[in-house]
Design a protein around this motif. Structure first.
Motif, PDB file in Angstrom:
ATOM      1  N   ILE A 171       0.839  -1.204   0.000  1.00 50.02           N
ATOM      2  CA  ILE A 171       0.000   0.000   0.000  1.00 50.02           C
ATOM      3  C   ILE A 171       0.871   1.249   0.000  1.00 50.02           C
ATOM      4  N   THR A 172       1.911   1.244   0.824  1.00 53.59           N
ATOM      5  CA  THR A 172       2.810   2.392   0.901  1.00 53.59           C
ATOM      6  C   THR A 172       3.487   2.643  -0.444  1.00 53.59           C
ATOM      7  N   LEU A 173       3.919   1.587  -1.108  1.00 53.28           N
ATOM      8  CA  LEU A 173       4.558   1.748  -2.419  1.00 53.28           C
ATOM      9  C   LEU A 173       3.585   2.259  -3.479  1.00 53.28           C
ATOM     10  N   VAL A 174       2.356   1.765  -3.462  1.00 51.86           N
ATOM     11  CA  VAL A 174       1.357   2.232  -4.428  1.00 51.86           C
ATOM     12  C   VAL A 174       1.073   3.714  -4.215  1.00 51.86           C
ATOM     13  N   VAL A 175       0.862   4.110  -2.976  1.00 50.95           N
ATOM     14  CA  VAL A 175       0.575   5.516  -2.679  1.00 50.95           C
ATOM     15  C   VAL A 175       1.769   6.397  -3.041  1.00 50.95           C
ATOM     16  N   THR A 176       2.984   5.924  -2.786  1.00 50.80           N
ATOM     17  CA  THR A 176       4.180   6.683  -3.142  1.00 50.80           C
ATOM     18  C   THR A 176       4.289   6.858  -4.652  1.00 50.80           C
ATOM     19  N   CYS A 177       4.067   5.790  -5.404  1.00 50.43           N
ATOM     20  CA  CYS A 177       4.112   5.878  -6.867  1.00 50.43           C
ATOM     21  C   CYS A 177       3.065   6.855  -7.397  1.00 50.43           C
ATOM     22  N   LEU A 178       1.868   6.783  -6.838  1.00 54.67           N
ATOM     23  CA  LEU A 178       0.811   7.681  -7.296  1.00 54.67           C
ATOM     24  C   LEU A 178       1.107   9.126  -6.915  1.00 54.67           C
TER      25      LEU A 178
END
Length: 141
Positions: free
Chosen positions: A59-66
């Protein structure tokens, strides 16, 4: 007619990215169901904690990418590239839909990594490659 499509891609890109960001944020609040569906009927606290750490990292990686995609879009480097905007709209919209499906059907935690790879990491890699081409090689599309 081509001009109208180009004009609507920028708002569509923003809306699809924000929709995916909201969907990915919702995973954090509903992750217990996904964790339980990933474990056997009887599980230990350490197994639960391992799955919890795994999905929290995803989740943290997805939010960071977005967040990086949004900042890049707002910086204006790739804002007016119609092909890139169309790719972002498509991938972010599909990512948002599949993330909502992930929540509703309580998919296995590992499947969220596939969503991250194809619908967060791939658009970010495209965004970075376009930005590097523009900044380093002075290539305009």
């Amino acid at each position: 007619m081509g001009r109208r499509i180009h004009d609507s891609l920028i708002p569509a890109r923003f809306l699809s990215t924000m929709g995916y960001l909201i969907a990915a944020s919702l995973v954090y609040f509903s992750k217990d169901d996904n964790i339980r569906s990933s474990l056997a009927a009887t599980y230990s606290t350490s197994e639960y904690d391992t799955k919890d750490s795994e999905i929290t990292a995803a989740i943290t990686l997805v939010v960071t990418c977005l967040a990086i995609q949004i900042l890049s879009m707002l910086s204006g480097y790739t804002l007016f590239m119609a092909q890139l905007n169309a790719i972002h709209v498509l991938l972010n919209a599909i990512g948002a839909i599949l993330t909502c499906w992930f929540i509703l059907d309580s998919w296995h935690v590992t499947s969220f990594w596939y969503l991250f790879t194809f619908f967060s990491l791939l658009p970010l890699a495209l965004e970075i490659s376009y930005m590097l081409n523009m900044m380093c090689c002075n290539i305009q599309s």
